[in-house]
Design an enzyme around this catalytic site. Sequence first.
Site, PDB file in Angstrom:
ATOM      1  CG  ASP A   1      -2.973   2.209  82.360  1.00  0.00           C
ATOM      2  OD1 ASP A   1      -4.042   2.675  81.936  1.00  0.00           O
ATOM      3  OD2 ASP A   1      -2.413   2.620  83.412  1.00  0.00           O
TER       4      ASP A   1
ATOM      5  CB  CYS B   1      -5.567  -0.020  83.783  1.00  0.00           C
ATOM      6  SG  CYS B   1      -6.923   0.890  83.043  1.00  0.00           S
TER       7      CYS B   1
ATOM      8  CG  ASN C   1      -9.429   1.698  77.303  1.00  0.00           C
ATOM      9  OD1 ASN C   1      -8.718   2.345  78.086  1.00  0.00           O
ATOM     10  ND2 ASN C   1      -9.230   0.422  77.075  1.00  0.00           N
TER      11      ASN C   1
ATOM     12  CG  LEU D   1     -15.974  10.859  85.856  1.00  0.00           C
ATOM     13  CD1 LEU D   1     -16.111  10.006  87.087  1.00  0.00           C
ATOM     14  CD2 LEU D   1     -15.370  12.210  86.233  1.00  0.00           C
ATOM     15  CD  GLU D   2     -19.614   5.323  81.066  1.00  0.00           C
ATOM     16  OE1 GLU D   2     -19.276   5.223  79.879  1.00  0.00           O
ATOM     17  OE2 GLU D   2     -20.355   4.500  81.640  1.00  0.00           O
TER      18      GLU D   2
ATOM     19  CG  HIS E   1      -8.564  -4.172  84.361  1.00  0.00           C
ATOM     20  ND1 HIS E   1      -9.813  -3.607  84.511  1.00  0.00           N
ATOM     21  CD2 HIS E   1      -7.867  -3.315  83.607  1.00  0.00           C
ATOM     22  CE1 HIS E   1      -9.854  -2.452  83.854  1.00  0.00           C
ATOM     23  NE2 HIS E   1      -8.694  -2.254  83.299  1.00  0.00           N
ATOM     24  CG  ASN E   2      -3.632  -3.999  82.659  1.00  0.00           C
ATOM     25  OD1 ASN E   2      -4.286  -4.956  82.256  1.00  0.00           O
ATOM     26  ND2 ASN E   2      -3.510  -2.883  81.967  1.00  0.00           N
TER      27      ASN E   2
ATOM     28  CG  HIS F   1     -10.472  -5.986  81.188  1.00  0.00           C
ATOM     29  ND1 HIS F   1     -10.490  -6.711  80.027  1.00  0.00           N
ATOM     30  CD2 HIS F   1      -9.869  -4.810  80.862  1.00  0.00           C
ATOM     31  CE1 HIS F   1      -9.919  -6.018  79.053  1.00  0.00           C
ATOM     32  NE2 HIS F   1      -9.528  -4.862  79.519  1.00  0.00           N
TER      33      HIS F   1
ATOM     34  CE  LYS G   1     -13.817   7.638  76.064  1.00  0.00           C
ATOM     35  NZ  LYS G   1     -13.395   6.302  76.550  1.00  0.00           N
TER      36      LYS G   1
END
Lengths: 476, 144
Positions: free
Chosen positions: A95, A98, A202, A205-206, A324-325, A399, A475
Amino acid sequence: MDLSLLTRRSDTEWWIEPRPPMRVPGIIYASEGLVKEMDAKVYEQVANVAALPGIERASYAMPDAHWGYGFPIGGVAAFDADRGGVVSAGGVGFDISCGVRLLHTGLTATQFEPLAKRAADELSRSVPAGVGSVGRVHLDAAEMDAMLAGGARWAVERGYGDEADLERIEERGCMSGAKADEVSDHAKKRQRDEMGTLGSGNHYLEVQRVVQVFDPKVAAAFRLRENDIVVSIHCGSRGLGHQIGTEFLKRMAVAASQYGIDLPDRELACAPIDSPLGQSYLGAMRAAINCALANRQIITHLVRRAFASLAPEAGLTLLYDVSHNTCKVESHQLDGRLKQLFVHRKGATRAFGPGHPDLPPVFASIGQPVLIGGTMGTASYVLVGERGGLERSFGSSCHGAGRSMSRHAAVRQWRGREVVDDLARRGILVRSPSSRGVAEEAPGAYKDVTAVVDAAERAGLSRKVARLEPLVCIKG
Amino acid sequence: MTSSVVSNTWEHFAHGADIGVRGVGPSRAAAFEQAALALTAVITDAKSVRPETPVAIACDAPDDGLLLVDWLNALVYEMATRHMLFSAFVVSIEGSRLEATAWGEPVDRVRHEPAVEIKGATYTALRVERGADGAWLAQCVVDV
C-alpha cells in the site's frame, strides 16, 4: 523479543550490535515493555535490513514495530546510491503511500453531537468503502496518466479541493519523478474503479473530538483546541499501488542474483538504485504516491460535500497529510557532509522538526504534524516532529498502534455486532458493510497506541500535541 | 503411502497483521486450487459464492513458490477488476506454467458481506512442498 539479544543504550533505545553480514547496527526505539511484546521476527528483519548494500547509519525500528514483509512494519532504512545502495519494493510495501490526513471542521463537540447519526449515515453513503464498492471518478487513459504525474495537484486542478490544501500535503501534494509509463496497464486497470474509495481492513474515515491538549503552544499553531471536531482519513494508493508492489516484488526477487544481492528473505526484494530496475521502480512508486495523494484529495472533497449538507456553517480545512509507506530522496548529514539518501519508511511516518527546509512556511518554526491512527475504540494522536530527530532516525516516527493479535484470532474472540453495539454504548458510531471485518478490527486486537506515542516521545522522535477520540467511524 | 488417501482441504493460519492461506491436496494443482479457496475465504464464506461465470487465468514463474504467489495474485487482480468472487477452480500445471479456470459471480455486498480486500499475496511463510504422506501443501501470507 528476548532482551538479552539487545544492548540497552537508554530506556527507549535498544541496539542490535552489528555482526556479519550486518553492515550497520539495528536500533529499536521503544520502551522495555514494548520491546518485550515485539515478535521475534522484528529482530530478524531489522538485522536482515542492516545487511543490505549501501545502508547508512542504522536499520531502525519504531516503537510500534511488528512482523512485516522483508522490512519490519515500523522499519526505517536509508541508502546511498553512490555506495551501491538499494531500493526495496518490500521496504515500501503493497500500500504505497498509505497515510493519514486530518481536517479541521470548525465545529465543536456540542455542535456536532445532534448531527452525529446523520453524519455517520451521510459519510457512509458519500465515501465508497470496502470490497465491491466503486468510485465515482473514472479516468480515461490520458487523465489516469495526468493523475499519476500530478497527484493532489491534479485533483485540485480538476475541482477536488483548493489550492490552499496543497501547502498542507507532503511534497506539496505532488511527488516529483513520477513516471506513469513505468506503471503497468494491469495497475491502471485495477485503479479504474477505485479513485476516491477508502479500501478496507485498517483503513478508516473518522470524525473525532480533540479530548486533550499536551502542548498548548504547538496545538495553537496547529489550530487544535479541546472539544474541536476533526476528521481523519486513513487510506493509500488503492489497487494501483497494490499492483505495483506485487509486480515489482516479483521482478526484484527474480533479478536479485544478477545484481549480486544475496536475499536472506525474498520479501526483502530490492535492486540497486542506479539500475534500470531500481529506476523503473522509483518512477512507478512515485506515481503510486501521487495516486494516494489524489485519492485522499478526492475523498476530502466528498467529505466536504457531506458536511456541507449536514452543517453549512462547517468549513473543512486541512491540517496536514502524511504518508507512511514510501521511499523518498532526502538530504541528511552524514559524517559532517550533506548526502542525498533514499529513505525507506515502511509503516513509519516522516517527522521533521523545526527548521527543516522542506517544511511548509506555516510549520517551519514549529515542526510538522505527525498523525498517528489508533483504533476505533481508543484514540488517535497528533504529534509534532522534534529537533534532533534527523540524527536519531532520519526524521522518522511511528505510524499507529500496530496489531497485537492476528485477524484469525480476533474473529474467534469477538463478534462484529457486539463490537459495534459496545462502541455505540460508548458514543462511537461505526458504519461497516461487514460484521466480520469489524471483528477483525476490534480495538482489543491492537496494541496500546498511547504506549507507542509515549515511547516515541521519550525517544525524542516526536512529541505529543493532542489526543483525539472517535465519534464516528466509517470502515470498508 | 499412495496419494489417493490425501483429501483436499484448506485453512487459514495466523500472521500478525494479515492472514495465511493454506491449501492441501493429492497433487500440486489440487493444493493450488485449495489455496485459492482459502483466498476467497479471507473475504467471504466461499459457499455463498455461486460458481456461475468462468474466467481463464494463465501464469508462469521460475519456481513453485513464485508460481503459487503469481496464481493467487492473478485471482486478486481478476477479483478487483471484474468485481467478482470465485469459489471453484480447476488448475493444471506443466513445468513452470499454470493454466486455470476460476468460476464465480459478481460481488453482492449484501449476500457476501465481504470482510476485507486482499492487496496481494506475499512471499512470507511461502511453501509449496510434498510431504512424506504424499500430500502437497501450498501456502503463503496475503496482505490485507
